[in-house]
Scaffold this motif. Structure first.
Motif, PDB file in Angstrom:
ATOM      1  N   ARG A   1       8.575  85.455 -21.684  1.00 53.24           N
ATOM      2  CA  ARG A   1       7.873  84.794 -20.599  1.00 53.24           C
ATOM      3  C   ARG A   1       8.012  83.286 -20.809  1.00 53.24           C
ATOM      4  N   LEU A   2       8.270  82.593 -19.709  1.00 54.67           N
ATOM      5  CA  LEU A   2       8.441  81.127 -19.774  1.00 54.67           C
ATOM      6  C   LEU A   2       7.521  80.497 -18.741  1.00 54.67           C
ATOM      7  N   VAL A   3       6.794  79.465 -19.170  1.00 55.92           N
ATOM      8  CA  VAL A   3       5.895  78.788 -18.221  1.00 55.92           C
ATOM      9  C   VAL A   3       6.434  77.391 -17.943  1.00 55.92           C
ATOM     10  N   LYS A   4       6.619  77.091 -16.656  1.00 52.67           N
ATOM     11  CA  LYS A   4       7.043  75.750 -16.233  1.00 52.67           C
ATOM     12  C   LYS A   4       5.807  74.994 -15.765  1.00 52.67           C
TER      13      LYS A   4
ATOM     14  N   THR B   1       6.973  74.166 -20.683  1.00 48.88           N
ATOM     15  CA  THR B   1       7.754  72.941 -20.675  1.00 48.88           C
ATOM     16  C   THR B   1       7.762  72.344 -19.272  1.00 48.88           C
ATOM     17  N   TYR B   2       7.962  71.006 -19.197  1.00 46.14           N
ATOM     18  CA  TYR B   2       8.072  70.318 -17.900  1.00 46.14           C
ATOM     19  C   TYR B   2       9.525  70.338 -17.428  1.00 46.14           C
ATOM     20  N   SER B   3      10.463  70.094 -18.404  1.00 52.62           N
ATOM     21  CA  SER B   3      11.853  69.987 -17.953  1.00 52.62           C
ATOM     22  C   SER B   3      12.829  70.610 -18.965  1.00 52.62           C
ATOM     23  N   ILE B   4      12.936  70.012 -20.138  1.00 48.73           N
ATOM     24  CA  ILE B   4      13.976  70.476 -21.070  1.00 48.73           C
ATOM     25  C   ILE B   4      13.495  71.708 -21.840  1.00 48.73           C
ATOM     26  N   LEU B   5      14.330  72.739 -21.809  1.00 51.12           N
ATOM     27  CA  LEU B   5      14.065  73.959 -22.554  1.00 51.12           C
ATOM     28  C   LEU B   5      15.181  74.109 -23.587  1.00 51.12           C
ATOM     29  N   ASN B   6      14.784  74.242 -24.862  1.00 47.98           N
ATOM     30  CA  ASN B   6      15.772  74.450 -25.929  1.00 47.98           C
ATOM     31  C   ASN B   6      15.929  75.932 -26.180  1.00 47.98           C
ATOM     32  N   LEU B   7      17.159  76.390 -26.163  1.00 51.36           N
ATOM     33  CA  LEU B   7      17.447  77.807 -26.400  1.00 51.36           C
ATOM     34  C   LEU B   7      18.404  77.905 -27.572  1.00 51.36           C
ATOM     35  N   LYS B   8      18.085  78.807 -28.488  1.00 53.64           N
ATOM     36  CA  LYS B   8      18.925  78.916 -29.669  1.00 53.64           C
ATOM     37  C   LYS B   8      18.845  80.337 -30.180  1.00 53.64           C
ATOM     38  N   PHE B   9      19.941  80.841 -30.726  1.00 51.05           N
ATOM     39  CA  PHE B   9      19.831  82.104 -31.449  1.00 51.05           C
ATOM     40  C   PHE B   9      20.654  82.039 -32.722  1.00 51.05           C
ATOM     41  N   GLU B  10      20.206  82.769 -33.695  1.00 53.19           N
ATOM     42  CA  GLU B  10      20.920  82.853 -34.968  1.00 53.19           C
ATOM     43  C   GLU B  10      21.372  84.284 -35.143  1.00 53.19           C
ATOM     44  N   SER B  11      22.635  84.450 -35.455  1.00 53.67           N
ATOM     45  CA  SER B  11      23.158  85.781 -35.724  1.00 53.67           C
ATOM     46  C   SER B  11      24.445  85.627 -36.501  1.00 53.67           C
TER      47      SER B  11
ATOM     48  N   THR C   1      21.113  74.967 -27.215  1.00 55.62           N
ATOM     49  CA  THR C   1      21.533  74.711 -25.841  1.00 55.62           C
ATOM     50  C   THR C   1      20.317  74.249 -25.056  1.00 55.62           C
ATOM     51  N   GLN C   2      20.466  73.126 -24.336  1.00 52.86           N
ATOM     52  CA  GLN C   2      19.337  72.624 -23.547  1.00 52.86           C
ATOM     53  C   GLN C   2      19.563  72.933 -22.075  1.00 52.86           C
ATOM     54  N   VAL C   3      18.519  73.461 -21.456  1.00 55.59           N
ATOM     55  CA  VAL C   3      18.564  73.745 -20.028  1.00 55.59           C
ATOM     56  C   VAL C   3      17.448  72.929 -19.380  1.00 55.59           C
ATOM     57  N   ASP C   4      17.809  72.188 -18.335  1.00 54.81           N
ATOM     58  CA  ASP C   4      16.805  71.376 -17.636  1.00 54.81           C
ATOM     59  C   ASP C   4      16.228  72.199 -16.485  1.00 54.81           C
ATOM     60  N   ILE C   5      14.940  72.521 -16.581  1.00 59.97           N
ATOM     61  CA  ILE C   5      14.322  73.289 -15.492  1.00 59.97           C
ATOM     62  C   ILE C   5      13.349  72.409 -14.699  1.00 59.97           C
ATOM     63  N   GLY C   6      13.554  71.087 -14.820  1.00 57.67           N
ATOM     64  CA  GLY C   6      12.675  70.118 -14.156  1.00 57.67           C
ATOM     65  C   GLY C   6      12.593  70.303 -12.647  1.00 57.67           C
ATOM     66  N   ASN C   7      13.671  70.840 -12.033  1.00 59.05           N
ATOM     67  CA  ASN C   7      13.667  70.986 -10.573  1.00 59.05           C
ATOM     68  C   ASN C   7      13.042  72.308 -10.109  1.00 59.05           C
ATOM     69  N   LEU C   8      12.641  73.169 -11.054  1.00 58.84           N
ATOM     70  CA  LEU C   8      12.007  74.435 -10.650  1.00 58.84           C
ATOM     71  C   LEU C   8      10.534  74.194 -10.349  1.00 58.84           C
ATOM     72  N   SER C   9       9.972  75.025  -9.467  1.00 59.40           N
ATOM     73  CA  SER C   9       8.545  74.849  -9.186  1.00 59.40           C
ATOM     74  C   SER C   9       7.698  75.379 -10.337  1.00 59.40           C
ATOM     75  N   GLN C  10       6.488  74.868 -10.435  1.00 63.06           N
ATOM     76  CA  GLN C  10       5.586  75.277 -11.509  1.00 63.06           C
ATOM     77  C   GLN C  10       5.309  76.767 -11.426  1.00 63.06           C
ATOM     78  N   GLY C  11       5.110  77.384 -12.589  1.00 58.10           N
ATOM     79  CA  GLY C  11       4.740  78.802 -12.574  1.00 58.10           C
ATOM     80  C   GLY C  11       5.392  79.568 -13.716  1.00 58.10           C
ATOM     81  N   VAL C  12       5.312  80.884 -13.586  1.00 59.44           N
ATOM     82  CA  VAL C  12       5.785  81.767 -14.645  1.00 59.44           C
ATOM     83  C   VAL C  12       7.180  82.291 -14.305  1.00 59.44           C
ATOM     84  N   TYR C  13       8.051  82.292 -15.303  1.00 61.35           N
ATOM     85  CA  TYR C  13       9.407  82.834 -15.163  1.00 61.35           C
ATOM     86  C   TYR C  13       9.659  83.824 -16.300  1.00 61.35           C
ATOM     87  N   VAL C  14      10.734  84.577 -16.161  1.00 59.48           N
ATOM     88  CA  VAL C  14      11.147  85.470 -17.242  1.00 59.48           C
ATOM     89  C   VAL C  14      12.534  85.041 -17.687  1.00 59.48           C
ATOM     90  N   THR C  15      12.716  84.883 -18.992  1.00 58.83           N
ATOM     91  CA  THR C  15      14.062  84.616 -19.512  1.00 58.83           C
ATOM     92  C   THR C  15      14.605  85.917 -20.071  1.00 58.83           C
TER      93      THR C  15
END
Ligand code: ZN
Length: 485
Positions: free
Chosen positions: A481-484, A415-425, A454-468
């Motif tokens: 694994r999350l790729v920005k 994703t470039y900016s908005i990340l949608n996070l959701k869980f069902e339980s 839930t939306q999280v804006d990661i637009g201000n993070l630098s490009q690359g690999v992250y772990v959620t």
């Protein structure tokens, strides 16, 4: 669980004998047939129940029906990935007798098919009114078409299931005819002819596993699905992770009429397109994900609340897992937020392992099957059992236990900016998520509520690999694994 309603009604009758008149009405209304187990791997409430009913089997042919149902079940569970996950299913057969044998064949299909695949013309009185030539299609064997005996058959099917096996997950009708034919829909129907089992498994791909046809199904049925995507999404289809392996790509549908050029599929030889072929990798993954959403791999665990009777050390904790074959389940045991053991079904906790107060032991189970590629995939199933152990210098007061199921999704990824996070339980209302950079820094954090996006804006993070990292309480239950971009 009793597979037939008959004993339940009998006991009800003894309790309510003063309501004799009501009971008589119940017996008049309910059509109770013998229910025979075909394949039972565990409790029905922990398994996916497939219920097979017969049509065109006379009373004298019901033994043949059981043989046919057994053969169908054996065929179905010889196909990957149903083969590997066979222990997640129970199969039962309801012995519904018909007045006459076989299926209707009015002979109204096209001349070409009638001539090249000849079927004798018949008109028989069967319980579910299976009829070839439905809608003029020689091979379309369906129950709701011809006027001779059809009388709102779908309602009849629903009644037979309600009266004989109300807790079914999926039902299927096997038709006593040696000629190829069948149909899909809520209740797939198939003959016992050559390859009709393949047709029935293909149809279960729709009705039980939410897959689309990989030949063009027509504009009305075209929709976004596990194995179908619209032209707008071809740069990031749901099967992105498989592209380049196992002949998975992004293939445009073809058709003689309609809007097929707007729609794409992952493969060109999947069982959802060509019978007798295997399911493609994308469909296999979809089937397993559906199995995980219907049945937890945790069959049972001990101690369970109210069954704790002997609190002496070491304290034994055990999971009974429904293991795929080969087993691809992984487990991690965490005591007071510290990893205690990996990939074992039981642990023994020593007195010296416990803190004086409330201790938490969690077993986290997930499936690491090579059929699943969850890195970029939008859905992840995780199952936990948490035991709360109240310990003091006087010993262990009590142990409470709780099982949770989570279906976690994260998209789009990359994703470039908005990340949608959701869980069902249905068993847990909160999760915390931390986004961690590769140098170990927590760069974002959010609290999630069950069933809410839930939306999280990661637009201000630098490009690359992250772990959620997803936490339930303070226990890490999943990492993705999350790729920005
Ligand atoms: Zn497929």
């Amino acid at each position: 669980m009793t597979p037939s309603l008959k004993p339940k009604l009998t006991s009800m009758k003894s309790f309510l004998c003063f309501l004799l008149f009501t009971c008589n009405l119940l017996f008049l209304h309910a059509q109770v047939f013998d229910v025979e187990p075909i394949k039972v791997t565990g409790d029905n409430d922990k398994r996916i129940s497939l219920v097979i009913m017969g049509d065109g089997y006379t009373v004298n042919e019901l033994d043949k029906f059981i043989t046919d149902a057994t053969n169908f079940s054996n065929s179905m569970f010889s196909k990957s990935p149903l083969k590997e996950y066979a222990d997640y299913f129970n199969v039962y057969a309801i012995k519904v007798p018909s007045n006459e044998s076989g299926a209707d064949h009015p002979g109204t299909g096209s001349t070409y098919f009638e001539t090249n695949w000849p079927v004798p013309t018949t008109n028989v009185d069967t319980f579910f009114n299976a009829t070839f030539d439905s809608f003029g299609n020689h091979f379309l064997l369906f129950y709701e078409v011809d006027g001779n005996y059809a009388n709102n058959t779908e309602a009849k099917i629903i009644n037979v299931l309600a009266d004989n096996f109300p807790t079914y997950d999926q039902a299927l009708i096997l038709v006593n005819s040696p000629y190829y034919g069948g149909s899909g829909g809520t209740f797939p129907m198939a003959s016992t002819g050559i390859s009709s089992d393949e047709l029935a498994i293909h149809e279960l791909g729709h009705s039980l596993f939410d897959l689309k046809d990989e030949y063009y199904p027509g504009d009305l049925l075209a929709a976004e699905a596990v194995n179908m995507t619209h032209v707008n999404n071809i740069n990031n289809p749901r099967w992105n992770n498989w592209i380049g392996t196992d002949n998975v790509g992004v293939y445009q549908h073809t058709c003689s009429s309609g809007n097929c050029s707007d729609w794409y599929k992952p493969n060109t030889s999947c069982k959802m397109e060509v019978l007798n072929n295997p399911f493609c990798s994308v469909c296999k993954e979809g089937i397993i994900e559906k199995i995980h959403s219907l049945a937890s791999p945790i069959d049972a665990y001990t101690p369970n609340n109210n069954t704790v009777d002997n609190l002496t050390f070491p304290l034994d904790f055990q999971l009974n897992l429904i293991k795929p074959d080969p087993n691809t389940l992984e487990s991690e045991w965490i005591l007071n937020a510290v990893s205690y053991a990996d990939n074992v079904d039981d642990v023994s906790i020593l007195e010296t392992d416990l803190a004086e107060s409330t201790n938490t032991l969690t077993a986290v189970v997930h499936d690491n099957s090579p059929f699943l590629r969850v890195d970029n995939h939008d859905s992840l199933h995780v199952y936990t059992v948490t035991w709360t152990i109240n310990y003091s210098s006087l010993g262990v007061d009590d142990i409470e236990s709780k099982m949770n199921n989570f279906n976690i999704s994260l998209y789009p990824n990359p994703t470039y900016s908005i990340l949608n996070l959701k869980f069902e339980s249905s068993t847990s209302s909160n999760l915390k998520v931390d986004i961690i950079s590769l140098d170990g820094k927590k760069v974002k954090s959010a609290n999630l509520s069950s069933y809410e996006n839930t939306q999280v804006d990661i637009g201000n993070l630098s490009q690359g690999v992250y772990v959620t990292n997803f936490y339930s309480g303070n226990v890490l239950i999943a990492s993705k694994r999350l790729v920005k971009n």
